[in-house]
Every structure is written in C-alpha cells, then in structure tokens.
Design a protein around this motif. Sequence first.
Motif, mmCIF file in Angstrom:
data_model
loop_
_atom_site.group_PDB
_atom_site.id
_atom_site.type_symbol
_atom_site.label_atom_id
_atom_site.label_comp_id
_atom_site.label_asym_id
_atom_site.label_seq_id
_atom_site.Cartn_x
_atom_site.Cartn_y
_atom_site.Cartn_z
ATOM 1 N N ASN A 117 -24.543 102.642 117.846
ATOM 2 C CA ASN A 117 -25.468 102.663 119.006
ATOM 3 C C ASN A 117 -26.898 102.207 118.647
ATOM 4 O OD1 ASN A 117 -23.542 102.110 121.794
ATOM 5 N ND2 ASN A 117 -23.703 104.409 121.411
ATOM 6 N N HIS A 118 -27.521 101.416 118.259
ATOM 7 C CA HIS A 118 -28.954 100.947 117.604
ATOM 8 C C HIS A 118 -29.453 101.030 118.722
ATOM 9 C CE1 HIS A 118 -27.399 99.252 113.443
ATOM 10 N NE2 HIS A 118 -26.834 100.558 113.829
ATOM 11 N N ASN A 119 -31.096 101.416 118.449
ATOM 12 C CA ASN A 119 -32.162 101.702 119.314
ATOM 13 C C ASN A 119 -32.787 100.727 119.030
ATOM 14 O OD1 ASN A 119 -34.041 102.076 117.615
ATOM 15 N ND2 ASN A 119 -33.489 104.571 117.349
ATOM 16 N N PHE A 120 -34.125 100.130 119.520
ATOM 17 C CA PHE A 120 -34.426 99.223 120.006
ATOM 18 C C PHE A 120 -35.109 98.987 118.538
ATOM 19 C CE2 PHE A 120 -38.846 97.970 119.978
ATOM 20 C CZ PHE A 120 -39.170 96.489 121.152
ATOM 21 N N VAL A 121 -35.931 100.254 118.230
ATOM 22 C CA VAL A 121 -36.813 99.777 116.726
ATOM 23 C C VAL A 121 -35.969 99.718 115.413
ATOM 24 C CG1 VAL A 121 -38.038 101.263 115.292
ATOM 25 C CG2 VAL A 121 -38.171 102.227 117.555
ATOM 26 N N GLN A 122 -34.363 100.454 115.368
ATOM 27 C CA GLN A 122 -33.184 99.851 114.856
ATOM 28 C C GLN A 122 -33.173 98.471 114.759
ATOM 29 O OE1 GLN A 122 -30.476 102.473 116.018
ATOM 30 N NE2 GLN A 122 -30.820 104.190 114.151
ATOM 31 N N ASN A 123 -32.838 98.073 116.258
ATOM 32 C CA ASN A 123 -32.674 96.325 115.570
ATOM 33 C C ASN A 123 -34.035 95.780 114.872
ATOM 34 O OD1 ASN A 123 -30.449 96.791 117.267
ATOM 35 N ND2 ASN A 123 -30.592 96.551 119.292
ATOM 36 N N LEU A 161 -36.311 107.867 114.493
ATOM 37 C CA LEU A 161 -35.924 106.617 115.263
ATOM 38 C C LEU A 161 -35.220 105.526 114.032
ATOM 39 C CD1 LEU A 161 -38.926 105.282 117.643
ATOM 40 C CD2 LEU A 161 -37.524 106.860 117.830
ATOM 41 N N LYS A 215 -32.286 108.451 112.044
ATOM 42 C CA LYS A 215 -31.668 109.374 113.786
ATOM 43 C C LYS A 215 -31.576 110.841 112.810
ATOM 44 C CE LYS A 215 -29.420 106.708 116.602
ATOM 45 N NZ LYS A 215 -28.253 106.288 117.128
ATOM 46 N N THR A 260 -25.297 104.884 109.234
ATOM 47 C CA THR A 260 -24.543 104.468 111.005
ATOM 48 C C THR A 260 -23.708 104.932 110.631
ATOM 49 O OG1 THR A 260 -25.272 102.967 111.000
ATOM 50 C CG2 THR A 260 -23.372 102.456 111.757
#
Length: 295
Positions: free
Chosen positions: A199-205, A253, A256, A188
């Motif tokens: 910006n975190h994506n859905f999988v990262q969250n 994912l 990154k 990050t």
Amino acid sequence: MIRRFFNTLFDFEHQETTGDVIFFRLFELCVIYWTLYHSWSWGFYIPKIGDVVLPLGIAEYMDISFMFDHNLAIVNATVITIASALAFFKRWRYGYLLVILGLHLQYVARYSLGEISHGSNVIGVVLVGMAIGVIAFKEGHLQRRFILGYSYFFVGFGYFISGISKLVATGITWPDGAHLWMWMAERTVDMFALTGQINHNFVQNIVSNSWLIATLALAFGMCGELLGWLMWNKKYRPYITTCLIMFHVGVLLVMKINFPSNLAMLVFLAYPWAALIDWFTTRYDGVLPAVPAAR
C-alpha cells in the motif's frame, strides 16, 4: 571567538525563569520515558538471542552473551528504571551515569545479531550530557544550562556528521532520485513480508513518479543534516531543527521508518518552550499552582 561560542551555547549567565525550570523538567521526563521504553523493549527481546554475531561498543572488549540468560536483561532494565527515578528526584548524583552505562549494555546485547539501530542514538547522546552535567556541577541552574548546551552541540554535530558520512560513502551524487527509488523498493519488500500487501501512500506515489522530486527530497535531507551545526546558534536553531523534523517526517512517509525518540528530542530542542511557558504562567498567574523555586 571560542569563548564567545561557548558563552552563546551554554549561556551560564542566563537568569533562569519559572519557564526554564518547568521546560527542563519536562525535557528530562521525556528523556527518561524514551530511555525506559528502549530499556524494557530491548529487555524482553534479548533473552531470545543465542549468539553474538556483531560485537558493538563494549561488546568488542568483553563477552556480553551472559546478558542472554537468567533474565539479566530484565534485571538491567529494572536497575535502569530505579536509577532514573533516583536521578530525576535528585536522590543520587550518579544515577544518570548508571543509566547510560546500563542502557549501553542493553543496546549492545540487543543489537548483537548484525542489525544496528539508530532510533535511540539521540537519547543516548543527551543522557551522556545529563550524567556529566549532574556530576560536574552542584548548582541546579548550571546543570540545566550545561545539559541543554551539550545537547544542542552534540545533536547538531551528530546530524552534521551523518551528512558528511553520506558524502564520504557516495559523494555528491548521493541525492539521486534513483537511489531513493531503490531504497523504497527494498523497503516495499520488507513491508510486503510483514503485512502481505503493498500500500503506497500519497507521498510515496508522488516521489516514485518523479525523479526530480525524489532527488530534491534527498537533497533537502542531506543539506539539513550538513547544516545541523546551526543548532549551536540560538538565532538559527528553530529553523534548522524544523528542517530536521521535516526530514524525519519525510523518512517516515516515504520509507515508513520511524525514529520517534529522535523526533521528540528535536521538538524539545527546536523552539523557545520556556518563553512560552513563562507567557502562559504570567497570563494565568494566580490560577495555576506555584512552581517550587529552582535549586
């Protein structure tokens, strides 16, 4: 047992079909594409380097700083391109040997600053097999069987060794969700420095909110690598290679970090594309142009 293993892996007695020939030529083109992609991208970067910080490969035995001057990296990329074309069109038997030597020189010059890339490793491994296969065998079908068998063996072995290295470095506790959280935080910082935003994506969250899911994700990846040797068996190859593809997609994912050339090779090696091509050509027989007979 060893003889049976080699017969299964290389299958030199296999009756080659049109699909086998078409598939191999597409596979060969894919390897050449990524070879040229790496060669030229490195070639344009190398002139910006001034000193060798971390000698790699042949750079441990010779001074490769000469590659930084006089646009020699561009010249080397040009030589690699010409040698690739000669090898692909069967004009020079030693073309792929020159390609792998030139690519290695380009690699050690590009990554002489201390950063080591893994994104081109699978392409390099396959290229070695292509160089050996074309030189060691005269008949085209034997070259193709050897190159594919070699690729299945060493790509699978490479992932297996990668899994072993994780155990050697950290032990059985490597798949710990806290480790993944730490790596995500480090990544990050890198992305924030690059883009100025987080910006975190859905999988990262999902992964960052559950230690169990993070741990299971790491365990899946490590187990997939440790079972990489299953690529040696045609029966299990699609399943384990699919797991490795999922592993790379997961890394992309969550972290990154992208290895597109490795993914491309895994997709080519995973599934019975030749059989699919045979089915397609049979279904549309008379519609598609004829494919020249294998040599």
